[in-house]
Design an enzyme around this catalytic site. Sequence first.
Site, mmCIF file in Angstrom:
data_model
loop_
_atom_site.group_PDB
_atom_site.id
_atom_site.type_symbol
_atom_site.label_atom_id
_atom_site.label_comp_id
_atom_site.label_asym_id
_atom_site.label_seq_id
_atom_site.Cartn_x
_atom_site.Cartn_y
_atom_site.Cartn_z
ATOM 1 N N LYS A 125 0.861 -1.182 0.000
ATOM 2 C CA LYS A 125 0.000 0.000 0.000
ATOM 3 C C LYS A 125 0.899 1.234 0.000
ATOM 4 O O LYS A 125 1.922 1.261 0.697
ATOM 5 C CB LYS A 125 -0.885 -0.027 1.253
ATOM 6 C CG LYS A 125 -1.910 1.099 1.335
ATOM 7 C CD LYS A 125 -2.812 0.936 2.571
ATOM 8 C CE LYS A 125 -3.887 2.009 2.636
ATOM 9 N NZ LYS A 125 -4.762 1.857 3.829
ATOM 10 N N SER A 158 -9.841 1.967 2.956
ATOM 11 C CA SER A 158 -8.916 2.705 2.129
ATOM 12 C C SER A 158 -7.899 1.836 1.383
ATOM 13 O O SER A 158 -7.311 2.308 0.414
ATOM 14 C CB SER A 158 -8.147 3.719 2.977
ATOM 15 O OG SER A 158 -7.284 3.063 3.891
ATOM 16 N N SER A 189 -10.143 -0.369 7.140
ATOM 17 C CA SER A 189 -9.515 -0.172 5.826
ATOM 18 C C SER A 189 -8.811 -1.392 5.240
ATOM 19 O O SER A 189 -8.428 -1.362 4.074
ATOM 20 C CB SER A 189 -8.514 0.983 5.887
ATOM 21 O OG SER A 189 -9.197 2.208 5.825
#
Lengths: 95, 483
Positions: free
Chosen positions: B76, B151, B175
Amino acid sequence: MSLTTEDVEKIAHLARLAIGPEEGEALSHDLSNILDLVAQMEAADTADVTPMAHPLEMNQRLRPDRVTESNQRERYMSNAPLAEDGLFLVPKVIE
Amino acid sequence: MHEKTLAELSAGLAAGDFSSVELTRHFLDRIERLDGRLNSFISVTAEQALAQAEAADARRAAGEAGPLTGIPVAHKDIFCTRGVRTSCGSRMLDNFISPYDATVVERLDAAGVVMLGKTNMDEFAMGSSNETSYYGPVRNPWDTECVPGGSSGGSAAAVAARLAPAATGTDTGGSIRQPAALTGITGLKPTYGRCSRYGMIAFASSLDQAGPMTRTAEDAALLLGGMAGFDERDSTSADRPLDDYLSGLDAPLQGLRVGLVREFMENDLDPGIAAATQAVIDELKRQGAEIVEISLPNVHLSVSAYYVVAPAECSSNLSRFDGVRYGHRCEDPRDLEDLYKRSRSEGFGAEVKRRIMIGTYALSAGFYDAYYIKAQKVRQLIAADFRAAFEQVDVIASPTAPETAFRIGQKTDDPVSMYLQDIYTIAVNLAGLPGISIPAPQSGGMPTGFQLIGRLFDEARLLNVAHRIQQETDWHTLAPEGF
């Protein structure tokens, strides 16, 4: 809970954000809705409750005060938008 | 090769069926061919990946390989990666080349993991749909008109579409788990403090936690073993030994007590989600688990308390972006205040600004007790509810998300409706507990997720229960068509 556009301007200044007039209205609407959501927690009786500072109930760890890092100023400053002689440059603050 | 799980790839590398270079090329090729339809990567680091793969193969030839050596993984874009742009999904950091590695990245690197690239995400991890990214929305491989959740939406979409065998994610209010649910993969949020936050760009420091996003629970156990552990560079890192997440995976579930949260199963729960949850519960029963209805009386206050604590910590953390030391800087500032205000207003997107404003307001003079302290007290009540429940049960079960993936643009005009995506996941962060989402049966052709919540540091048990479910069912093996 509803915030006026003046409230929004004040908060924006505290947060060092520039907010345009149209943005201000949308924000006062959105932020008021969020604060309505937040207001639901007022219903909870928390009179004798200790605020939770940390999920693990642990104390802040201390470490010995000794040098562990080498000086890498140039590498760390390579992302600076404007720098000179190892200094970050900003607009003149004192005339 | 992309059909194989991380565990199978690890075995294949060990058996010499293929090399890490071959494996890495295969996934880089898939990203190049297919990611145009998903936008799951912000940066693809092909050259570095192949160099790492070569090094991994050499390490294997020297007899020094571990289970993760040579496995390609996507990170990420919230994790700092030395020499590689680390944008956090924001214009603010579009030009930021990290001078150092996050601990999680450094540990996986030391284990011989190959980084394929950096995945797309909601800006500064603030969002539940991956639509707040400066780099555009990520699309769900199950239906490219829909969001992948957020997210960690880029990581979820990449793993679901088999563009990477596994990815790292972070979870502040759901997330990792919510996008895992919406894309049909497995995602684990470990106990707060289990994975180091060093070099993981901060959103809400008392809630943020890194974790693995994979196809199976076994893969999550493998990856977590490489990510987790004490780190003295993170002041809230948990100083306790790491469990062996693999050895107990197969333990039978006979006699396991599973708590079903009453409050999550009522309140007009979506019928498709309810049926999916029930199917997993039935499988647990079939394997001898005992299902106990439990109550978390304060859990309905989670979202409201969260939207004080998280924005307050966000407004404090994001005050570091000032246009001076790194990050976006506006053109021709008139004075210092203009420099701060315009750099921040240009650099941050609308959702980040909203959260900074809410946090600034909640922390401002005269409001601190009514908001932040009150929220921290509510948080204590929620944590106490979980402690009481765990006296009766070993794990707690619930749906992960209230609905399947929604259409891109459907919720962008209404922040509060977006926030309610996380009603089942947020309490877990507030209490610091570990939680995992695994695929449940689909609803209307779209993935759903089943959440298991554990006691503090009981990741091994969550992985065991998830693995046992996956051994007897095939919900986690479904793959989106066309990828």
